[in-house]
Write a protein that holds these residues in place. Structure first.
Motif, PDB file in Angstrom:
ATOM      1  N   MET A 426     -10.074  -7.809   0.966  1.00 27.26           N
ATOM      2  CA  MET A 426      -9.868  -6.380   1.190  1.00 27.26           C
ATOM      3  C   MET A 426      -8.377  -6.074   1.323  1.00 27.26           C
ATOM      4  SD  MET A 426     -11.905  -3.887   3.767  1.00 27.26           S
ATOM      5  CE  MET A 426     -11.561  -2.127   3.847  1.00 27.26           C
ATOM      6  N   SER A 427      -7.613  -7.084   1.711  1.00 28.97           N
ATOM      7  CA  SER A 427      -6.163  -6.916   1.820  1.00 28.97           C
ATOM      8  C   SER A 427      -5.541  -6.551   0.477  1.00 28.97           C
ATOM      9  CB  SER A 427      -5.520  -8.196   2.360  1.00 28.97           C
ATOM     10  OG  SER A 427      -5.959  -8.468   3.679  1.00 28.97           O
ATOM     11  N   ASN A 428      -6.190  -6.905  -0.636  1.00 30.02           N
ATOM     12  CA  ASN A 428      -5.680  -6.504  -1.956  1.00 30.02           C
ATOM     13  C   ASN A 428      -5.672  -4.988  -2.095  1.00 30.02           C
ATOM     14  OD1 ASN A 428      -5.634  -9.247  -2.396  1.00 30.02           O
ATOM     15  ND2 ASN A 428      -6.874  -9.209  -4.258  1.00 30.02           N
ATOM     16  N   LEU A 429      -6.711  -4.349  -1.546  1.00 29.02           N
ATOM     17  CA  LEU A 429      -6.748  -2.882  -1.535  1.00 29.02           C
ATOM     18  C   LEU A 429      -5.570  -2.331  -0.741  1.00 29.02           C
ATOM     19  CD1 LEU A 429      -7.996  -0.044  -1.814  1.00 29.02           C
ATOM     20  CD2 LEU A 429      -9.503  -0.615   0.112  1.00 29.02           C
ATOM     21  N   PHE A 430      -5.257  -2.968   0.378  1.00 24.03           N
ATOM     22  CA  PHE A 430      -4.160  -2.491   1.221  1.00 24.03           C
ATOM     23  C   PHE A 430      -2.809  -2.629   0.524  1.00 24.03           C
ATOM     24  CE2 PHE A 430      -6.971  -3.871   5.031  1.00 24.03           C
ATOM     25  CZ  PHE A 430      -7.745  -2.730   4.877  1.00 24.03           C
ATOM     26  N   VAL A 431      -2.638  -3.694  -0.247  1.00 21.40           N
ATOM     27  CA  VAL A 431      -1.397  -3.861  -1.009  1.00 21.40           C
ATOM     28  C   VAL A 431      -1.230  -2.702  -1.989  1.00 21.40           C
ATOM     29  CG1 VAL A 431      -0.203  -5.283  -2.727  1.00 21.40           C
ATOM     30  CG2 VAL A 431      -1.300  -6.370  -0.766  1.00 21.40           C
ATOM     31  N   MET A 434      -0.314   0.487  -0.086  1.00 20.52           N
ATOM     32  CA  MET A 434       1.106   0.490   0.287  1.00 20.52           C
ATOM     33  C   MET A 434       1.969   0.879  -0.905  1.00 20.52           C
ATOM     34  SD  MET A 434       2.018  -2.549   2.990  1.00 20.52           S
ATOM     35  CE  MET A 434       1.457  -3.906   1.965  1.00 20.52           C
ATOM     36  N   ASP A 435       1.631   0.357  -2.061  1.00 21.40           N
ATOM     37  CA  ASP A 435       2.389   0.684  -3.274  1.00 21.40           C
ATOM     38  C   ASP A 435       2.331   2.180  -3.559  1.00 21.40           C
ATOM     39  OD1 ASP A 435       3.728  -0.278  -5.889  1.00 21.40           O
ATOM     40  OD2 ASP A 435       2.039   0.936  -6.599  1.00 21.40           O
ATOM     41  N   ARG A 436       1.139   2.775  -3.410  1.00 18.79           N
ATOM     42  CA  ARG A 436       0.996   4.214  -3.635  1.00 18.79           C
ATOM     43  C   ARG A 436       1.838   5.015  -2.632  1.00 18.79           C
ATOM     44  NH1 ARG A 436      -1.472   2.027  -7.307  1.00 18.79           N
ATOM     45  NH2 ARG A 436      -3.384   2.808  -8.291  1.00 18.79           N
ATOM     46  N   MET A 437       2.010   4.449  -1.430  1.00 22.55           N
ATOM     47  CA  MET A 437       2.802   5.118  -0.396  1.00 22.55           C
ATOM     48  C   MET A 437       4.302   4.885  -0.585  1.00 22.55           C
ATOM     49  SD  MET A 437       0.703   6.694   1.764  1.00 22.55           S
ATOM     50  CE  MET A 437       0.933   6.724   3.537  1.00 22.55           C
ATOM     51  N   GLY A 438       4.658   4.155  -1.627  1.00 27.29           N
ATOM     52  CA  GLY A 438       6.067   3.903  -1.892  1.00 27.29           C
ATOM     53  C   GLY A 438       6.620   2.707  -1.145  1.00 27.29           C
ATOM     54  N   ILE A 439       5.732   1.865  -0.614  1.00 28.12           N
ATOM     55  CA  ILE A 439       6.147   0.669   0.117  1.00 28.12           C
ATOM     56  C   ILE A 439       5.940  -0.532  -0.800  1.00 28.12           C
ATOM     57  CG2 ILE A 439       5.801  -0.726   2.194  1.00 28.12           C
ATOM     58  CD1 ILE A 439       4.481   1.774   3.455  1.00 28.12           C
ATOM     59  N   ARG A 440       7.011  -1.120  -1.274  1.00 32.37           N
ATOM     60  CA  ARG A 440       6.922  -2.204  -2.259  1.00 32.37           C
ATOM     61  C   ARG A 440       6.836  -3.560  -1.556  1.00 32.37           C
ATOM     62  NH1 ARG A 440       5.452   1.802  -5.194  1.00 32.37           N
ATOM     63  NH2 ARG A 440       7.118   3.199  -5.864  1.00 32.37           N
ATOM     64  N   GLU A 441       5.654  -3.897  -1.099  1.00 33.28           N
ATOM     65  CA  GLU A 441       5.398  -5.198  -0.482  1.00 33.28           C
ATOM     66  C   GLU A 441       4.396  -5.940  -1.351  1.00 33.28           C
ATOM     67  OE1 GLU A 441       6.783  -6.661   1.981  1.00 33.28           O
ATOM     68  OE2 GLU A 441       7.950  -5.035   2.876  1.00 33.28           O
ATOM     69  N   PRO A 442       4.734  -7.120  -1.831  1.00 28.73           N
ATOM     70  CA  PRO A 442       3.842  -7.829  -2.758  1.00 28.73           C
ATOM     71  C   PRO A 442       2.610  -8.430  -2.107  1.00 28.73           C
ATOM     72  CG  PRO A 442       5.748  -9.180  -2.238  1.00 28.73           C
ATOM     73  CD  PRO A 442       5.989  -7.848  -1.603  1.00 28.73           C
ATOM     74  N   PHE A 444       0.036  -8.689   1.758  1.00 29.00           N
ATOM     75  CA  PHE A 444      -0.313  -8.273   3.110  1.00 29.00           C
ATOM     76  C   PHE A 444      -1.508  -9.089   3.561  1.00 29.00           C
ATOM     77  CE2 PHE A 444      -2.949  -5.947   6.092  1.00 29.00           C
ATOM     78  CZ  PHE A 444      -2.032  -5.658   7.085  1.00 29.00           C
ATOM     79  N   GLY A 445      -1.468  -9.570   4.820  1.00 27.50           N
ATOM     80  CA  GLY A 445      -2.591 -10.341   5.338  1.00 27.50           C
ATOM     81  C   GLY A 445      -2.910 -11.513   4.430  1.00 27.50           C
ATOM     82  N   ASP A 446      -4.178 -11.595   4.006  1.00 22.63           N
ATOM     83  CA  ASP A 446      -4.611 -12.699   3.142  1.00 22.63           C
ATOM     84  C   ASP A 446      -4.734 -12.273   1.684  1.00 22.63           C
ATOM     85  OD1 ASP A 446      -6.758 -11.026   3.437  1.00 22.63           O
ATOM     86  OD2 ASP A 446      -8.225 -12.610   3.791  1.00 22.63           O
ATOM     87  N   SER A 447      -3.940 -11.296   1.278  1.00 20.51           N
ATOM     88  CA  SER A 447      -4.029 -10.767  -0.083  1.00 20.51           C
ATOM     89  C   SER A 447      -3.676 -11.818  -1.120  1.00 20.51           C
ATOM     90  CB  SER A 447      -3.102  -9.560  -0.245  1.00 20.51           C
ATOM     91  OG  SER A 447      -1.742  -9.961  -0.165  1.00 20.51           O
ATOM     92  N   THR A 448      -4.224 -11.621  -2.311  1.00 20.77           N
ATOM     93  CA  THR A 448      -3.898 -12.479  -3.456  1.00 20.77           C
ATOM     94  C   THR A 448      -3.246 -11.671  -4.578  1.00 20.77           C
ATOM     95  OG1 THR A 448      -6.128 -12.165  -4.363  1.00 20.77           O
ATOM     96  CG2 THR A 448      -5.770 -14.090  -2.939  1.00 20.77           C
ATOM     97  N   GLY A 449      -3.011 -10.399  -4.308  1.00 21.90           N
ATOM     98  CA  GLY A 449      -2.401  -9.520  -5.303  1.00 21.90           C
ATOM     99  C   GLY A 449      -2.931  -8.109  -5.129  1.00 21.90           C
ATOM    100  N   PRO A 450      -2.427  -7.140  -5.870  1.00 24.87           N
ATOM    101  CA  PRO A 450      -2.925  -5.769  -5.749  1.00 24.87           C
ATOM    102  C   PRO A 450      -4.317  -5.621  -6.354  1.00 24.87           C
ATOM    103  CG  PRO A 450      -1.367  -5.930  -7.557  1.00 24.87           C
ATOM    104  CD  PRO A 450      -1.352  -7.267  -6.874  1.00 24.87           C
ATOM    105  N   LEU A 451      -5.054  -4.608  -5.880  1.00 24.26           N
ATOM    106  CA  LEU A 451      -6.353  -4.275  -6.455  1.00 24.26           C
ATOM    107  C   LEU A 451      -6.102  -3.226  -7.536  1.00 24.26           C
ATOM    108  CD1 LEU A 451      -9.405  -4.874  -6.115  1.00 24.26           C
ATOM    109  CD2 LEU A 451      -9.526  -2.834  -4.663  1.00 24.26           C
ATOM    110  N   THR A 452      -6.144  -3.637  -8.772  1.00 27.30           N
ATOM    111  CA  THR A 452      -5.708  -2.775  -9.871  1.00 27.30           C
ATOM    112  C   THR A 452      -6.810  -1.907 -10.457  1.00 27.30           C
ATOM    113  OG1 THR A 452      -6.101  -4.563 -11.455  1.00 27.30           O
ATOM    114  CG2 THR A 452      -3.889  -4.405 -10.502  1.00 27.30           C
ATOM    115  N   VAL A 453      -8.057  -2.109 -10.029  1.00 28.25           N
ATOM    116  CA  VAL A 453      -9.179  -1.428 -10.684  1.00 28.25           C
ATOM    117  C   VAL A 453      -9.501  -0.077 -10.071  1.00 28.25           C
ATOM    118  CG1 VAL A 453     -10.238  -3.571 -11.457  1.00 28.25           C
ATOM    119  CG2 VAL A 453     -10.844  -2.654  -9.203  1.00 28.25           C
ATOM    120  N   ILE A 454      -8.720   0.379  -9.081  1.00 32.69           N
ATOM    121  CA  ILE A 454      -9.035   1.649  -8.433  1.00 32.69           C
ATOM    122  C   ILE A 454      -8.175   2.789  -8.972  1.00 32.69           C
ATOM    123  CG2 ILE A 454      -9.922   0.596  -6.343  1.00 32.69           C
ATOM    124  CD1 ILE A 454      -7.231   1.123  -5.027  1.00 32.69           C
TER     125      ILE A 454
END
Length: 454
Positions: A426-431, A434-442, A444-454
């Motif tokens: 779920m941390s992929n969703l958070f990444v 953050m990107d949509r909010m203008g926060i460029r963090e690759p 967060f938490g246990d993320s493996t990358g951004p969730l690109t399908v939304i």
């Protein structure tokens, strides 16, 4: 050079000490003059908001998940209250929180579900003061965006706050009663009293009295802070090395208070309240939730904050719902053993919570930003639970709704079905958020990358 008017100048000219909902002609960057991307701002120049809503104990899976995927999906029974809003949200199935599972920690799924939901981290199993989990996504956002608004973030709850004691199989109550975490060791206590939330947003008293009270309170805090800083400077000359270290830690906290005061003074014009101050906590649970949702909507409309979390109930909550014909406790029901009658009662509770979500989304949709888009269009609202099936205590294929269009960057009106076996964090969703909010963090938490399908 002609200066563009701002909300502050406009209010000063009127002789008023209040703030207004965002208006195009008074925004620092208008829709017509939107230039470089800013944090928490849409392409049209409107504020972009994020809110995280938590419901406890999982769901009746058979009545929750939609049938079909993409645009041609059908809402299940639980989500029927959202039918009129289906163009304003997407159902995201298949997300997981790996740190919710037992691993070597044994029992305590409710504590882990709650603590990992916004952190993507595994809570340390302890009932003592040595709690540790991870910073939550709302606070990660607030660190970057907090200076943009009068309140860096808003934390709400319909439960009382607890920071100590043992609650779930050796886990501290802090994990179950706090959704937001400022640091791995420091939860952000949520407010459950609507009147206190109102006063934080709009001040105490009525009309001009609110502004006078606020100014006086800021002056008193500044006076006390100046005194403390003066005393500690004198004291530091008389301390040994170990005590100097302790004093430095103390002064760090004092400086953080000073920063909050400075931020409050920067946004000293209090918003105009579009509602009367609540008298306190309503007797009925639904009324309590809706009042908190009203306040959250107002905080977004007046741009008092752009980041919020709302714990509708803590995980493991055993609240009964007699108002909808369910007298048993929610947690007790969640261990349903696949009994049909019990599952039907869980579905009723799920439907009850989604009804409150629909109320909130309708409220946001009715509010307009300067560009003409709704506040809902310019929001990212995550609604979900850290458990899927309360009987199985599984933390994959979580029930998650992502509402709002993210300022036009989300594709709504569909069911996104991820591969459940992949256990996409779920941390992929958070990444991505953050990107949509203008926060460029690759990450967060246990993320493996951004969730690109939304």
């Amino acid at each position: 050079m002609k200066m563009q008017p701002t909300r502050r100048h406009f209010l000063k000219g009127l002789g008023l000490a209040v703030a207004l909902p965002a208006m195009e002609s008074l925004m620092p960057g208008t829709a017509q003059a939107a230039t470089a991307a800013k944090t928490a701002t849409t392409a049209a120049g409107d504020p972009l908001r994020s809110a995280f809503l938590y419901v406890p104990n999982g769901v009746n899976v058979e009545k929750w998940f939609p049938t079909g995927t993409g645009k041609d999906y059908k809402l299940n029974a639980t989500m029927q209250p959202l039918e009129g809003l289906r163009g304003d949200f997407q159902v995201v199935s298949g997300l997981a929180h790996q740190h919710g599972f037992a691993g070597k920690d044994g029992a305590g799924d409710h504590a882990r579900a709650h603590a990992s939901f916004l952190t993507g981290a595994r809570p340390k199993k302890t009932a003592g003061s040595d709690i540790e989990v991870g910073i939550s996504i709302d606070q990660e956002m607030a660190k970057s965006l907090g200076h943009e608004t009068r309140l860096p973030s808003l934390e709400l709850s319909c439960d009382g706050a607890r920071k100590s004691g043992s609650c779930d199989s050796g886990y501290s109550c802090a994990y179950q009663f706090n959704l937001s975490w400022r640091s791995p060791n420091t939860p952000m206590a949520a407010e459950s009293n609507p009147r206190l939330v109102f006063e934080r947003l709009f001040g105490r008293g009525n009309g001009d009295e609110r502004q006078r009270n606020f100014d006086q309170r800021m002056a008193e805090r500044r006076s006390v802070l100046d005194f403390v800083m003066g005393e500690t400077k004198t004291m530091s000359k008389q301390l040994g090395r170990n005590d100097v270290k302790k004093l430095d830690e103390y002064l760090t906290g004092v400086r953080e208070i000073e920063q909050r005061i400075q931020n409050a003074e920067k946004f000293r014009d209090l918003p105009e309240a579009a509602m009367d101050a609540p008298s306190g906590i309503p007797k009925e649970y639904a009324d309590h939730m809706r009042l908190m949702f009203d306040l959250l909507a107002l905080s977004f409309q007046t741009d008092s904050t752009r980041v919020a979390s709302f714990m509708l109930a803590h995980d493991g909550s055993n609240r009964s719902f007699r108002e909808i014909g369910v007298s048993e406790g929610h947690h007790s029901l969640s261990h349903h053993k696949n009994e049909k009658e019990t599952l039907e009662k869980i579905a009723k509770v799920d439907h009850f919570y989604v009804t409150q979500l629909a109320y909130f989304l309708e409220k946001l949709k009715s509010l307009k930003d300067p560009s003409g888009a709704s506040v809902l269009d310019n929001s990212m609202i995550v609604y979900g639970s850290g458990l899927c099936d309360g009987n199985r205590h599984n933390h994959d294929n979580l029930p998650v709704i992502l509402a709002g269009k993210g300022g036009g960057t989300f594709e709504t009106g569909r069911h996104v079905q991820l591969d459940v076996k992949q256990r996409t964090p779920m941390s992929n969703l958070f990444v991505t958020m953050m990107d949509r909010m203008g926060i460029r963090e690759p990450e967060f938490g246990d993320s493996t990358g951004p969730l690109t399908v939304i």
